[in-house]
Design a protein around this motif. Structure first.
Motif, short mmCIF file in Angstrom:
data_model
loop_
_atom_site.label_atom_id
_atom_site.label_comp_id
_atom_site.label_asym_id
_atom_site.label_seq_id
_atom_site.Cartn_x
_atom_site.Cartn_y
_atom_site.Cartn_z
N MET A 1 -3.63 -8.08 -0.88
CA MET A 1 -3.25 -8.09 0.30
C MET A 1 -1.58 -7.89 0.24
O MET A 1 -1.08 -8.68 -0.48
CB MET A 1 -3.35 -9.57 0.96
CG MET A 1 -2.87 -9.84 2.21
SD MET A 1 -3.91 -9.25 3.60
CE MET A 1 -5.37 -9.94 3.25
N ALA A 2 -1.22 -7.01 0.94
CA ALA A 2 0.21 -6.69 0.87
C ALA A 2 1.09 -7.63 1.92
O ALA A 2 0.66 -7.93 2.84
CB ALA A 2 0.40 -5.21 1.59
N ILE A 3 2.25 -8.07 1.16
CA ILE A 3 3.23 -8.61 1.79
C ILE A 3 3.99 -7.81 2.09
O ILE A 3 4.53 -7.09 1.24
CB ILE A 3 3.55 -9.83 0.91
CG1 ILE A 3 2.64 -10.91 0.38
CG2 ILE A 3 4.80 -10.67 1.69
CD1 ILE A 3 2.91 -12.06 -0.24
N VAL A 4 4.44 -7.52 3.66
CA VAL A 4 5.20 -6.53 4.13
C VAL A 4 6.28 -7.07 5.04
O VAL A 4 6.09 -8.34 5.49
CB VAL A 4 4.48 -5.43 4.59
CG1 VAL A 4 3.56 -4.78 4.06
CG2 VAL A 4 3.96 -5.90 5.92
N LYS A 5 7.44 -6.60 4.97
CA LYS A 5 8.57 -7.07 5.73
C LYS A 5 8.18 -6.32 7.25
O LYS A 5 7.68 -5.20 7.45
CB LYS A 5 9.82 -6.30 5.11
CG LYS A 5 10.26 -6.94 3.98
CD LYS A 5 10.68 -8.32 4.22
CE LYS A 5 11.18 -8.92 2.84
NZ LYS A 5 11.23 -10.28 2.86
N ILE A 6 8.53 -6.96 8.17
CA ILE A 6 8.35 -6.48 9.67
C ILE A 6 8.99 -5.12 9.88
O ILE A 6 8.26 -4.45 10.65
CB ILE A 6 9.13 -7.63 10.56
CG1 ILE A 6 8.33 -8.93 10.54
CG2 ILE A 6 9.19 -7.13 12.03
CD1 ILE A 6 9.05 -10.05 11.11
N ASP A 7 9.95 -4.71 9.36
CA ASP A 7 10.49 -3.12 9.61
C ASP A 7 9.82 -2.37 8.94
O ASP A 7 9.98 -1.15 9.07
CB ASP A 7 11.94 -3.22 9.26
CG ASP A 7 12.35 -3.17 7.93
OD1 ASP A 7 11.56 -3.73 7.08
OD2 ASP A 7 13.39 -3.20 7.57
N ALA A 8 8.58 -2.85 7.91
CA ALA A 8 7.80 -1.75 7.40
C ALA A 8 6.61 -1.80 7.77
O ALA A 8 5.64 -1.19 7.15
CB ALA A 8 7.80 -1.96 5.83
N VAL A 9 5.99 -2.49 8.89
CA VAL A 9 4.68 -2.65 9.08
C VAL A 9 3.96 -1.51 9.76
O VAL A 9 2.67 -1.16 9.63
CB VAL A 9 4.42 -3.81 10.29
CG1 VAL A 9 4.54 -5.26 9.86
CG2 VAL A 9 5.17 -3.49 11.43
N GLY A 10 4.92 -0.59 10.23
CA GLY A 10 4.53 0.52 10.75
C GLY A 10 3.78 1.51 9.69
O GLY A 10 2.68 2.34 9.88
N GLY A 11 3.68 1.32 8.41
CA GLY A 11 3.14 2.25 7.36
C GLY A 11 1.99 1.43 7.27
O GLY A 11 1.21 1.93 6.21
N TYR A 12 1.55 0.58 7.80
CA TYR A 12 0.20 -0.35 7.35
C TYR A 12 -0.51 -0.52 8.59
O TYR A 12 -1.38 -1.21 8.65
CB TYR A 12 0.60 -1.58 6.96
CG TYR A 12 1.32 -1.61 5.60
CD1 TYR A 12 0.58 -1.84 4.40
CD2 TYR A 12 2.85 -1.58 5.54
CE1 TYR A 12 1.36 -1.84 3.17
CE2 TYR A 12 3.45 -1.37 4.26
CZ TYR A 12 2.57 -1.82 3.13
OH TYR A 12 3.50 -1.58 2.00
#
Lengths: 431, 431
Positions: A1-12
């Motif tokens: 599970m990728a832990i991502v930052k909010i400004d990077a969710v577009g890539g997921y």
């Protein structure tokens, strides 16, 4: 599970991710529950729906108070109506900590209360926006000088001498045998640096123990101070203009979101293009006179006079050649008109006051020595400063740009206290 | 006539230019006279020949003492033997000022004398090289954090509370009604910032009123301090390694000339590639024991022990999990082994000592409250700090990198005092 930052969710998009952040608020609409999360990079809506979201998370929802720290797992979905263009369809929520009742409610608070809670107030979107602009102002200014071949030369904070009288200086005992003072400016040290490196700058905190409670004063504030060898007043007037232009361009380029959040009238900032207005002190006096606020020649401007002059212009105004009698001992007098100093103040528009002060420095040993005596300063303290004129004196000039006032102007703030992470004022030393 | 900087003369081959600078030395050989000039960007040889050079300049030559400030006009000629690859065939020389006899002679001076003349000592090629490396270290570190999405958040210098006892704090009267202290670290404030911005850093001066006169101590020194939310000890160990690697790479890339000037063994710096060495405090104790310098478990390392451990490695070594009893109250204890703290020190190789200190912070309100009491600190002063745990506590960690020690290591300096423009030591507050 990728832990991502909010400004990077577009890539997921379409993938399951985990977002770690804090709850800004929650609401429910029928059987759907929403958590708004922030993580420092942005905000996102997380949607909890029975069937999609596990029971544990649905139960947890009711317990969660504002600022609870959460790990929210779910699928990234594109949603045009969502603030950042995406939302999370939640499968699970884990709480790092369920927050106590958050003291800063969405209602209005007095400034004293917010300042007492500055450590939490920083979490608001408004403070997030302001301090992002501050970051950009500082970095743009540093990069401006780096790109032009200036050497960064940090000035000392603790100094043995009081350069402009001790009344507005913080002093501390220095190992029992003497006093040290907190620096009000790195300028004198930058002059030594300019003779070694040609072009130097410092960027650091400076201190004024001034008993003033205006919206433009802090007891601790940051300045960036360039100093240039083989330079005169004209040189640094151009440098000051170019610096402000570079800062404004970078803020406009990278901080649109923040300026919108602050409801700043961006058209006013977009106007800040060269050339700026250039007037003499004498011309500024005339502007005051025309506004019915006559001032005798030889007096300095107060905050209200600065406001009148700056309101006269839609861009920064450079005011040069103030009366020598109101300027510091190290200023060089105009050889063509000895009663004025080759100095420069820059006033920001919209009444934001002086953001730059500087000028050409006295480079003659004998005259400088006289000025030090006239100012009743200890010759011994300034021996090193006079040395700079004894060994290869050259025309040189520089200035200081106040970071907080620049940020306050660009962000359109009422008071400079919001432009620094932890403001220090006469009555404010906490947190 | 183009006025050009020495590092740009290559673009003017065969053309007549003017260079403004200072005389580092002069010599004559038969009927040819040479002036060596520096201008902060480099040094260049100016050649005076009867017939090519005017009489005024030939006469002036004999008067010129070291550090005289000059405008030298002449033709740029390629010359393989010259330091920068070019020389100036002089047509004219004008003096801004003929210097007095320069106090720093090319002979050896005692350190006290050089420190008394720090404002002039900065002009030497050695100090020029060191402070250029410092510039690069600071900029590389700042860029490292900027590029990774950290927000710059300047910590306050004046604080109302003493975080680690008042014995090593500088204090000042704050408007008559209370004391303020000069900050020893921005860490606590960065923790507040991390909860608002996710990842933050500060870079500024910090102060220790420590009565120590070692080659590693300054009373005023600069630190860069990152703090990361949702991070543990492992996260910041990787961050610390990556930061040092980024700094070293940038220095090697842009400061070869300076390192050569300092006669630094560059092969030692080129070795600084990941992975670094990682050992526990317990393993460090074993290294000391093997070296015949046994230390009982629970004691902290002094400078000489750090030297022994760091000499054991040809790269920086990360030492983790020191005894909790010797670490500050805000450190989190290892849940698997409560007698050690989840902390980290990084020692530079070649005996340069600790350049990084940090760790994971206690994130539990109750435990932290207890620790504050145990440390006999005023609960009232730390109310805001405890708030960070009451409202959305998360695992978080950070560290501070000492700028001066890093510069001293990379430049191979004997004493940290040369790594800052105007060093402040117990017995040094001038210039």
């Amino acid at each position: 599970m990728a832990i991502v930052k909010i400004d990077a969710v577009g890539g997921y998009e379409g993938q399951s991710v985990t977002i770690c952040g804090w709850l800004t608020h929650k609401r429910s609409s029928g059987r759907i529950r929403f958590l708004m999360l922030r993580d420092g990079t942005g905000t996102i809506q997380a949607t909890l729906i029975k069937g999609e979201t596990n029971e544990h998370a649905l139960d947890l929802y009711s317990e969660l108070l504002q600022e609870s720290s959460l790990a929210v797992t779910g699928t990234v979905r594109r949603d045009k109506r969502a603030p950042g263009g995406y939302e999370i369809l939640v499968s699970d929520v884990e709480a790092f900590q369920v927050a106590d009742t958050y003291p800063i409610a969405p209602k209005e608070h007095g400034v004293g209360f917010l300042m007492d809670h500055r450590h939490l107030w920083l979490r608001s979107s408004r403070q997030w926006a302001i301090l992002h602009v501050r970051h950009t102002v500082i970095n743009a200014a540093r990069r401006f000088f780096d790109d032009q071949g200036f050497t960064l030369l940090d000035a000392p904070i603790l100094t043995g001498a009081s350069c402009e009288g001790t009344t507005t200086l913080f002093e501390t005992d220095y190992f029992g045998d003497r006093k040290a003072y907190l620096s009000q400016s790195g300028q004198l040290y930058m002059e030594a640096g300019a003779m070694a490196f040609g072009k130097v700058y410092c960027c650091g905190p400076t201190f004024r123990a001034e008993k003033s409670k205006t919206r433009r004063h802090l007891t601790e504030f940051w300045m960036i101070e360039p100093e240039v060898a083989f330079a005169d007043l004209e040189t640094i007037m151009k440098l000051a203009e170019a610096l402000i232009v570079a800062i404004v361009e970078e803020v406009l380029k990278t901080r649109q979101q923040e300026l919108h959040l602050l409801e700043r009238d961006i058209t006013r900032i977009e106007k800040i293009r060269p050339p700026f207005y250039v007037i003499s002190y004498d011309e500024a006096l005339q502007i005051l006179k025309d506004a019915g606020e006559s001032l005798p020649w030889g007096e300095d401007f107060g905050g209200s006079q600065e406001t009148i002059v700056s309101n006269h212009f839609d861009k920064p105004v450079l005011i040069h050649r103030y009366p020598a009698q109101i300027k510091a001992f190290y200023m060089k007098n105009d050889p063509d008109r000895s009663e004025v100093a080759l100095c420069l103040d820059v006033l920001a528009p919209e009444g934001y006051g002086e953001i730059i002060g500087g000028g050409q420095r006295e480079d003659d040993t004998a005259i400088l020595k006289e000025k030090i005596e006239e100012a009743e300063l200890l010759a011994e303290d300034f021996k090193w400063y006079l040395d700079l004129r004894r060994y290869g004196s050259v025309p040189h000039a520089g200035f200081g740009l106040g970071i907080e006032r620049t940020v306050a102007w660009l962000c359109g703030l009422e008071h400079v206290r919001e432009s620094i992470p932890f403001p220090r004022l006469m009555d404010r030393l906490y947190p």
